[in-house]
Design a protein around this motif. Sequence first.
Motif, PDB file in Angstrom:
ATOM      1  N   ASN A 155       0.828  -1.207   0.000  1.00 54.24           N
ATOM      2  CA  ASN A 155       0.000   0.000   0.000  1.00 54.24           C
ATOM      3  C   ASN A 155       0.861   1.255   0.000  1.00 54.24           C
ATOM      4  O   ASN A 155       0.581   2.222  -0.717  1.00 54.24           O
ATOM      5  N   ALA A 156       1.914   1.244   0.821  1.00 60.28           N
ATOM      6  CA  ALA A 156       2.807   2.403   0.884  1.00 60.28           C
ATOM      7  C   ALA A 156       3.487   2.638  -0.458  1.00 60.28           C
ATOM      8  O   ALA A 156       3.629   3.789  -0.905  1.00 60.28           O
ATOM      9  N   LEU A 157       3.896   1.563  -1.123  1.00 61.24           N
ATOM     10  CA  LEU A 157       4.486   1.699  -2.459  1.00 61.24           C
ATOM     11  C   LEU A 157       3.498   2.346  -3.429  1.00 61.24           C
ATOM     12  O   LEU A 157       3.878   3.190  -4.243  1.00 61.24           O
ATOM     13  N   THR A 158       2.249   1.933  -3.322  1.00 54.91           N
ATOM     14  CA  THR A 158       1.223   2.469  -4.218  1.00 54.91           C
ATOM     15  C   THR A 158       1.116   3.985  -4.063  1.00 54.91           C
ATOM     16  O   THR A 158       1.065   4.724  -5.058  1.00 54.91           O
ATOM     17  N   ARG A 159       1.084   4.434  -2.840  1.00 55.24           N
ATOM     18  CA  ARG A 159       0.957   5.882  -2.593  1.00 55.24           C
ATOM     19  C   ARG A 159       2.194   6.631  -3.071  1.00 55.24           C
ATOM     20  O   ARG A 159       2.090   7.700  -3.688  1.00 55.24           O
ATOM     21  N   ALA A 160       3.381   6.077  -2.771  1.00 55.27           N
ATOM     22  CA  ALA A 160       4.617   6.769  -3.123  1.00 55.27           C
ATOM     23  C   ALA A 160       4.850   6.784  -4.634  1.00 55.27           C
ATOM     24  O   ALA A 160       5.260   7.808  -5.198  1.00 55.27           O
ATOM     25  N   LEU A 161       4.582   5.665  -5.306  1.00 51.83           N
ATOM     26  CA  LEU A 161       4.855   5.580  -6.733  1.00 51.83           C
ATOM     27  C   LEU A 161       3.905   6.432  -7.566  1.00 51.83           C
ATOM     28  O   LEU A 161       4.239   6.783  -8.706  1.00 51.83           O
ATOM     29  N   ALA A 162       2.745   6.762  -7.033  1.00 52.48           N
ATOM     30  CA  ALA A 162       1.837   7.652  -7.760  1.00 52.48           C
ATOM     31  C   ALA A 162       2.518   8.990  -8.059  1.00 52.48           C
ATOM     32  O   ALA A 162       2.166   9.667  -9.032  1.00 52.48           O
ATOM     33  N   ARG A 163       3.501   9.363  -7.236  1.00 55.30           N
ATOM     34  CA  ARG A 163       4.244  10.606  -7.465  1.00 55.30           C
ATOM     35  C   ARG A 163       5.337  10.443  -8.513  1.00 55.30           C
ATOM     36  O   ARG A 163       5.739  11.410  -9.151  1.00 55.30           O
ATOM     37  N   ASP A 164       5.858   9.229  -8.645  1.00 59.23           N
ATOM     38  CA  ASP A 164       7.066   9.016  -9.435  1.00 59.23           C
ATOM     39  C   ASP A 164       6.830   8.470 -10.833  1.00 59.23           C
ATOM     40  O   ASP A 164       7.697   8.602 -11.702  1.00 59.23           O
ATOM     41  N   LEU A 165       5.710   7.830 -11.064  1.00 60.97           N
ATOM     42  CA  LEU A 165       5.470   7.209 -12.356  1.00 60.97           C
ATOM     43  C   LEU A 165       5.269   8.249 -13.457  1.00 60.97           C
ATOM     44  O   LEU A 165       4.852   9.380 -13.189  1.00 60.97           O
ATOM     45  N   PRO A 166       5.560   7.880 -14.701  1.00 57.10           N
ATOM     46  CA  PRO A 166       5.410   8.839 -15.808  1.00 57.10           C
ATOM     47  C   PRO A 166       3.969   9.315 -15.962  1.00 57.10           C
ATOM     48  O   PRO A 166       3.018   8.636 -15.548  1.00 57.10           O
ATOM     49  N   ASP A 167       3.813  10.465 -16.582  1.00 57.59           N
ATOM     50  CA  ASP A 167       2.476  10.971 -16.888  1.00 57.59           C
ATOM     51  C   ASP A 167       1.731   9.939 -17.736  1.00 57.59           C
ATOM     52  O   ASP A 167       2.306   9.292 -18.613  1.00 57.59           O
ATOM     53  N   ASP A 208      -9.147  10.182 -16.894  1.00 55.51           N
ATOM     54  CA  ASP A 208      -9.477  11.042 -15.755  1.00 55.51           C
ATOM     55  C   ASP A 208      -9.745  10.232 -14.486  1.00 55.51           C
ATOM     56  O   ASP A 208     -10.256  10.767 -13.501  1.00 55.51           O
ATOM     57  N   GLY A 209      -9.385   8.957 -14.491  1.00 58.10           N
ATOM     58  CA  GLY A 209      -9.599   8.112 -13.322  1.00 58.10           C
ATOM     59  C   GLY A 209      -8.595   8.398 -12.216  1.00 58.10           C
ATOM     60  O   GLY A 209      -7.610   9.120 -12.410  1.00 58.10           O
ATOM     61  N   PRO A 210      -8.820   7.821 -11.041  1.00 60.75           N
ATOM     62  CA  PRO A 210      -7.970   8.088  -9.878  1.00 60.75           C
ATOM     63  C   PRO A 210      -6.618   7.385  -9.965  1.00 60.75           C
ATOM     64  O   PRO A 210      -6.437   6.423 -10.709  1.00 60.75           O
ATOM     65  N   SER A 211      -5.676   7.868  -9.180  1.00 62.72           N
ATOM     66  CA  SER A 211      -4.377   7.223  -9.043  1.00 62.72           C
ATOM     67  C   SER A 211      -3.890   7.421  -7.619  1.00 62.72           C
ATOM     68  O   SER A 211      -4.158   8.444  -6.991  1.00 62.72           O
ATOM     69  N   GLY A 212      -3.174   6.416  -7.101  1.00 66.27           N
ATOM     70  CA  GLY A 212      -2.644   6.500  -5.749  1.00 66.27           C
ATOM     71  C   GLY A 212      -3.673   6.206  -4.684  1.00 66.27           C
ATOM     72  O   GLY A 212      -3.498   6.613  -3.534  1.00 66.27           O
ATOM     73  N   GLY A 213      -4.742   5.463  -5.036  1.00 57.58           N
ATOM     74  CA  GLY A 213      -5.800   5.172  -4.075  1.00 57.58           C
ATOM     75  C   GLY A 213      -5.859   3.712  -3.681  1.00 57.58           C
ATOM     76  O   GLY A 213      -5.193   2.851  -4.256  1.00 57.58           O
ATOM     77  N   PHE A 214      -6.694   3.438  -2.676  1.00 52.51           N
ATOM     78  CA  PHE A 214      -6.915   2.090  -2.149  1.00 52.51           C
ATOM     79  C   PHE A 214      -8.422   1.854  -2.217  1.00 52.51           C
ATOM     80  O   PHE A 214      -9.196   2.617  -1.638  1.00 52.51           O
ATOM     81  N   PHE A 215      -8.843   0.807  -2.942  1.00 50.68           N
ATOM     82  CA  PHE A 215     -10.253   0.633  -3.270  1.00 50.68           C
ATOM     83  C   PHE A 215     -10.782  -0.738  -2.857  1.00 50.68           C
ATOM     84  O   PHE A 215     -10.056  -1.724  -2.839  1.00 50.68           O
ATOM     85  N   ARG A 216     -12.070  -0.753  -2.549  1.00 49.50           N
ATOM     86  CA  ARG A 216     -12.839  -1.988  -2.387  1.00 49.50           C
ATOM     87  C   ARG A 216     -14.229  -1.711  -2.968  1.00 49.50           C
ATOM     88  O   ARG A 216     -14.800  -0.647  -2.701  1.00 49.50           O
TER      89      ARG A 216
END
Length: 223
Positions: A155-167, A208-216
């Motif tokens: 989960n932490a990787l998901t949040r952090a990588l949302a900042r680093d991944l390419p557009d 236009d979908g979300p990124s860096g989230g946690f879903f159920r």
Amino acid sequence: MTRPLHPTALVTGGNRGLGRAIAEGLIARGCHVTIGARDTCAGQAAAEALGASFARIDLQDPETYFAAVMEAQGFDILVNNAGVLGEASLLSPASDFDEAMEVMVTAPLDLIRLNAARWRETGWGRVVNISSGWGAHAEGLEGPGAYGVAKAALNALTRALARDLPDGVKINACCPGWVQTRMGGAGATLSPEEGADTPVWLAMLPDDGPSGGFFRNRQLIGW
């Protein structure tokens, strides 16, 4: 950039259970899916049944997934689904901590890094990290043994990588719920197909979908 007409996708642990249902759901939406699995016979059989490709991938052997990604020249969609579930205390000599971290944290990060060059070139990509409420601090981090710790790290990787991944690249984690798989058991409340709904939705998110989230159930939940 616009999503490819027929995106390529890698689903780790895709030969059975939730992973197979995710692969099937992506194929139904026009994706060219590669199933990654340690067991060659089971993986090839599942791939043949679904009309997918197969790559032998052992997430504790980086050479296997490096070869798979290089041969495919990267994938548009990466679903980090494979996992391990042990019961031993973190304080026990029998703890599966190292294995859990390798399979559910280190290898997913490696796979993301390996695919990043393709995403930079194409301007489009999706990463879905299959996590669990058992790895959520908001739900008490109740996973047994090393499982909850590894999922919390994913989960932490998901949040952090949302900042680093390419557009153009979106990364999200999801809890599929309690699914009738070898890990979840026959008494689970959801079929694999029901559990696959949110991961497949995240894999096919619009621009236009979300990124860096946690879903159920396609809804944001607490980390």
